[in-house]
Design a protein around this motif. Structure first.
Motif, PDB file in Angstrom:
ATOM      1  N   THR A  98       0.847  -1.202   0.000  1.00 51.22           N
ATOM      2  CA  THR A  98       0.000   0.000   0.000  1.00 51.22           C
ATOM      3  C   THR A  98       0.882   1.251   0.000  1.00 51.22           C
ATOM      4  O   THR A  98       2.076   1.168   0.301  1.00 51.22           O
ATOM      5  N   PRO A  99       0.291   2.412  -0.294  1.00 55.67           N
ATOM      6  CA  PRO A  99       1.097   3.642  -0.238  1.00 55.67           C
ATOM      7  C   PRO A  99       1.669   3.873   1.162  1.00 55.67           C
ATOM      8  O   PRO A  99       2.687   4.540   1.323  1.00 55.67           O
ATOM      9  N   ASN A 100       1.027   3.307   2.190  1.00 56.09           N
ATOM     10  CA  ASN A 100       1.547   3.448   3.555  1.00 56.09           C
ATOM     11  C   ASN A 100       2.684   2.500   3.863  1.00 56.09           C
ATOM     12  O   ASN A 100       3.244   2.531   4.945  1.00 56.09           O
ATOM     13  N   GLY A 101       2.961   1.582   2.930  1.00 55.32           N
ATOM     14  CA  GLY A 101       4.089   0.671   3.134  1.00 55.32           C
ATOM     15  C   GLY A 101       3.710  -0.667   3.747  1.00 55.32           C
ATOM     16  O   GLY A 101       4.585  -1.467   4.077  1.00 55.32           O
ATOM     17  N   GLU A 102       2.407  -0.947   3.899  1.00 47.81           N
ATOM     18  CA  GLU A 102       2.027  -2.280   4.374  1.00 47.81           C
ATOM     19  C   GLU A 102       2.270  -3.280   3.237  1.00 47.81           C
ATOM     20  O   GLU A 102       1.938  -3.010   2.085  1.00 47.81           O
ATOM     21  N   VAL A 103       2.856  -4.429   3.557  1.00 48.11           N
ATOM     22  CA  VAL A 103       3.171  -5.428   2.522  1.00 48.11           C
ATOM     23  C   VAL A 103       2.654  -6.798   2.955  1.00 48.11           C
ATOM     24  O   VAL A 103       2.810  -7.180   4.112  1.00 48.11           O
ATOM     25  N   LYS A 104       2.029  -7.498   2.005  1.00 48.46           N
ATOM     26  CA  LYS A 104       1.608  -8.881   2.262  1.00 48.46           C
ATOM     27  C   LYS A 104       1.805  -9.679   0.988  1.00 48.46           C
ATOM     28  O   LYS A 104       1.733  -9.125  -0.109  1.00 48.46           O
ATOM     29  N   SER A 105       1.988 -10.996   1.143  1.00 49.46           N
ATOM     30  CA  SER A 105       2.106 -11.814  -0.064  1.00 49.46           C
ATOM     31  C   SER A 105       1.189 -13.022   0.032  1.00 49.46           C
ATOM     32  O   SER A 105       0.846 -13.467   1.124  1.00 49.46           O
ATOM     33  N   PHE A 106       0.821 -13.539  -1.138  1.00 48.46           N
ATOM     34  CA  PHE A 106       0.013 -14.753  -1.226  1.00 48.46           C
ATOM     35  C   PHE A 106       0.945 -15.963  -1.239  1.00 48.46           C
ATOM     36  O   PHE A 106       2.121 -15.837  -1.602  1.00 48.46           O
ATOM     37  N   PRO A 107       0.432 -17.142  -0.905  1.00 49.86           N
ATOM     38  CA  PRO A 107       1.271 -18.337  -0.955  1.00 49.86           C
ATOM     39  C   PRO A 107       1.818 -18.564  -2.378  1.00 49.86           C
ATOM     40  O   PRO A 107       1.121 -18.284  -3.358  1.00 49.86           O
ATOM     41  N   PRO A 108       3.045 -19.078  -2.488  1.00 50.14           N
ATOM     42  CA  PRO A 108       3.640 -19.294  -3.813  1.00 50.14           C
ATOM     43  C   PRO A 108       2.837 -20.289  -4.646  1.00 50.14           C
ATOM     44  O   PRO A 108       2.293 -21.257  -4.119  1.00 50.14           O
ATOM     45  N   ALA A 109       2.783 -20.028  -5.932  1.00 51.21           N
ATOM     46  CA  ALA A 109       2.166 -20.967  -6.876  1.00 51.21           C
ATOM     47  C   ALA A 109       3.285 -21.662  -7.635  1.00 51.21           C
ATOM     48  O   ALA A 109       4.287 -21.029  -7.995  1.00 51.21           O
ATOM     49  N   GLU A 110       3.125 -22.947  -7.854  1.00 54.84           N
ATOM     50  CA  GLU A 110       4.060 -23.704  -8.712  1.00 54.84           C
ATOM     51  C   GLU A 110       3.455 -23.669 -10.112  1.00 54.84           C
ATOM     52  O   GLU A 110       2.306 -24.087 -10.302  1.00 54.84           O
ATOM     53  N   ASN A 111       4.215 -23.162 -11.061  1.00 55.19           N
ATOM     54  CA  ASN A 111       3.645 -22.923 -12.395  1.00 55.19           C
ATOM     55  C   ASN A 111       4.210 -23.867 -13.445  1.00 55.19           C
ATOM     56  O   ASN A 111       5.411 -24.083 -13.506  1.00 55.19           O
ATOM     57  N   ILE A 112       3.316 -24.411 -14.246  1.00 55.50           N
ATOM     58  CA  ILE A 112       3.745 -25.276 -15.345  1.00 55.50           C
ATOM     59  C   ILE A 112       3.284 -24.638 -16.652  1.00 55.50           C
ATOM     60  O   ILE A 112       2.097 -24.297 -16.806  1.00 55.50           O
ATOM     61  N   HIS A 113       4.255 -24.419 -17.537  1.00 54.71           N
ATOM     62  CA  HIS A 113       3.963 -23.781 -18.831  1.00 54.71           C
ATOM     63  C   HIS A 113       4.002 -24.827 -19.938  1.00 54.71           C
ATOM     64  O   HIS A 113       4.772 -25.771 -19.874  1.00 54.71           O
ATOM     65  N   VAL A 114       3.169 -24.619 -20.940  1.00 55.80           N
ATOM     66  CA  VAL A 114       3.265 -25.413 -22.170  1.00 55.80           C
ATOM     67  C   VAL A 114       3.315 -24.414 -23.318  1.00 55.80           C
ATOM     68  O   VAL A 114       2.498 -23.487 -23.368  1.00 55.80           O
ATOM     69  N   ASN A 115       4.271 -24.583 -24.211  1.00 57.88           N
ATOM     70  CA  ASN A 115       4.499 -23.625 -25.304  1.00 57.88           C
ATOM     71  C   ASN A 115       4.625 -22.203 -24.767  1.00 57.88           C
ATOM     72  O   ASN A 115       4.072 -21.250 -25.340  1.00 57.88           O
ATOM     73  N   ASN A 116       5.298 -22.064 -23.626  1.00 62.26           N
ATOM     74  CA  ASN A 116       5.524 -20.757 -23.002  1.00 62.26           C
ATOM     75  C   ASN A 116       4.263 -20.065 -22.507  1.00 62.26           C
ATOM     76  O   ASN A 116       4.285 -18.874 -22.195  1.00 62.26           O
TER      77      ASN A 116
END
Ligand code: AMP
Length: 394
Positions: free
Chosen positions: A210-228
Motif C-alpha cells: 500500500t502507499p503506507n508501506g504495508e506489505v503482504k504476499s500470497f502463498p507461492p504458486a508452482e507454475n507449469i507452462h506449455v508452449n511458453n
C-alpha cells in the motif's frame, strides 16, 4: 479530492472511499476480474481500451481509443479518482500525462523499471534479491564475451517487448550465437544475455504493497507452462515449507525495494540446491494468482483494489489446496459443452471446480478465454483429473 491526493506523496494515508471511480488502462480479463471484485467493494470502473466490448468494457464504462491516444488518456484522467493499469507496456508519454492529471498511486517509475529487463534486474539486485547472472549485449562481439564469462547454456532476450517466450533464444552451442543475435537484434530492442538456470520448478509469488508501506504476499504458486503459456498453477507449491517462506520474503523485499504500490507478481526459478532466482516481475494482477479467487480469503484482485485505494490489505491465507488450469481457445468448446460441476470423476475425487470465462467472443488457438480453479483436498487429485478429462491435449 483528486487534486489533494495527487499532491500527497506515495506515503499518503488518505483512503479512497467506496463510490470512487477506478480508471483502468487496458480492458482485458485482468481488468474485468479486478472490476468484479472492486464493484462488490463499492467502487465504480471505467476503462480505456481500443477493442469495443472488451472484457472489462462489458461490465464498466469504456473509452474506445488506442492506449497511446493522449486525448483519450486525458478523458480517462478526468473521469477517474484513481488510475491503475492491467498491463505494463504503457506508453511513457501517457503514463506521465496520467500522473500529472490524475492520481496514479503506482506511479510511472514502477512501469519504467518493469518495462525493461535490464532496469528490472538492476532494481531487483539493488533490493538484495538474486537474479540469474546476466550481461547487457550491445554487439555480436559483446555476446561472445558474455558467453565466455557466463558459459553456455544461456538465454538471449530482448530487454523490451517480449512475451510468452517471444523475443528470446536459448543458446546451447557457440554456433547458435550469430543467428540468434541477428534475429533478436533485428527487432531493434536492446538485448540481455542470462545464464540458463536449470530449475526444478518455476514458482511465483504475488505481493501487495500500500502507499503506507504495508506489505503482504500470497502463498507461492508452482507454475507449469506449455508452449511458453501458463498451463497450471499448483498451490500449495510442491516445494519445502521453508522455501515457500523464503519465496514470500523475497517477493516482499522486491516490492519494498521497487517502492511498488498495488500488486507485484514475482516469478522465480527454484534450483535443486534450494536457491531462488527472480526471473521477472509484473506490477499487476497475474495469471498465476487467479487461484486466489476462491482459494484465499482475499483474491489478488480485491488486494490490488485495497492497495491502490489505501485500504488495509486483506488476509492472504490459503483456505484449500487448489489447481488453476487455463482455458485456451482450443479448450473452450469442450469446457462449456459439458457440466464440469457434475463431472462424476471430479465429484469422486472431492474436487470443486470453479469456472471463470472472460467474455471474449473471438476464440482463437492459445488465446486465454478463461480458467478453472479446482478446489481440492490434494493437488495430486486435481492434477489427475486434468489428465483424465482429456480436454487439455494442448
Ligand atoms: P520469460 O519471458 O523471461 O518469462 O521466459 C519464459 C520462459 O523461458 C520461463 O518461464 C522459463 O521457463 C524460460 N526461461 C527464461 N529465462 C530462463 C533462464 N535464465 N534459465 C532457464 N529458463 C529460462
Amino acid at each position: 479530492m483528486k487534486e489533494q491526493l495527487r499532491q500527497r506523496s506515495q506515503t499518503s494515508s488518505e483512503r479512497l472511499a467506496p463510490g470512487s471511480v477506478i480508471g483502468v488502462l487496458g480492458g482485458g480479463q485482468l481488468g474485468r476480474m479486478m472490476a468484479l471484485d472492486g464493484t462488490r467493494m463499492g467502487y465504480k470502473f471505467i476503462t480505456l481500451d481500443p477493442q469495443p466490448d472488451c472484457p472489462l468494457g462489458q461490465i464498466s464504462e469504456q473509452i474506445i481509443a488506442a492506449y497511446d491516444n493522449a486525448e483519450a488518456a486525458g478523458q480517462l484522467a478526468a473521469k477517474s479518482d484513481v488510475i491503475t493499469y492491467e498491463f505494463e507496456n504503457v506508453d511513457a508519454g501517457v503514463a506521465a500525462l496520467l500522473e500529472e492529471r490524475s492520481y496514479v498511486p503506482q506511479g510511472s517509475k514502477l512501469l519504467y523499471t518493469t518495462q525493461h529487463r535490464l532496469r528490472e534486474k538492476a532494481a531487483i539486485e539493488a533490493a538484495g534479491v538474486p537474479v540469474a547472472p546476466y550481461r547487457e549485449i550491445t554487439s555480436l562481439e559483446s555476446l561472445h564475451e558474455a558467453v565466455a564469462e557466463l558459459s553456455l547454456p544461456c538465454v538471449l532476450k530482448t530487454a523490451t517487448g517480449g512475451y510468452d517466450g517471444k523475443g528470446q533464444a536459448v543458446l546451447r552451442q557457440e554456433e547458435q550465437l550469430e543467428a540468434a543475435y541477428t534475429e533478436l537484434a533485428a527487432t531493434g530492442a536492446e538485448l540481455v544475455l542470462e545464464k540458463f538456470i536449470t530449475f526444478t520448478s518455476e514458482i511465483s509469488v504475488i505481493a501487495a504493497r500500500t502507499p503506507n508501506g504495508e506489505v503482504k504476499s500470497f502463498p507461492p504458486a508452482e507454475n507449469i507452462h506449455v508452449n511458453n503459456i501458463l498451463y497450471l498453477s499448483i498451490v500449495p507449491a510442491r516445494i519445502p515449507t521453508e522455501v515457500q517462506r523464503k519465496a514470500c520474503q523475497l517477493a516482499e523485499k522486491v516490492a519494498e525495494g521497487l517502492n511498488a504500490v498495488g500488486l507485484l507478481a514475482v516469478e522465480m526459478f527454484l534450483t535443486a540446491d534450494g536457491s531462488l532466482y527472480v526471473n521477472e516481475v509484473a506490477p499487476r494482477p497475474h495469471n498465476s494468482g487467479h487461484y486466489t479467487m476462491e482459494a484465499c480469503t482475499t483474491s489478488q484482485f480485491e488486494q490490488h483494489v485495497r492497495a491502490i485505494c489505501n485500504l488495509p490489505l486483506g488476509d492472504t491465507t490459503l483456505l484449500t489446496p487448489v489447481v488453476m488450469v487455463n482455458v485456451l481457445g482450443q479448450h473452450l468448446d469442450e469446457v462449456i459443452g459439458r457440466s464440469i460441476v457434475e463431472d462424476q470423476a471430479a465429484i469422486q475425487l472431492g474436487i470443486v471446480p470453479k469456472l471463470h470465462l472472460y467474455g471474449k467472443s473471438d476464440s482463437k488457438h492459445n488465446r486465454k478465454m478463461g480458467h478453472i480453479n479446482l478446489l481440492c483436498g490434494d493437488v495430486e487429485d486435481a492434477l489427475e483429473w486434468v489428465k483424465q478429462t482429456n480436454i487439455w491435449r494442448h
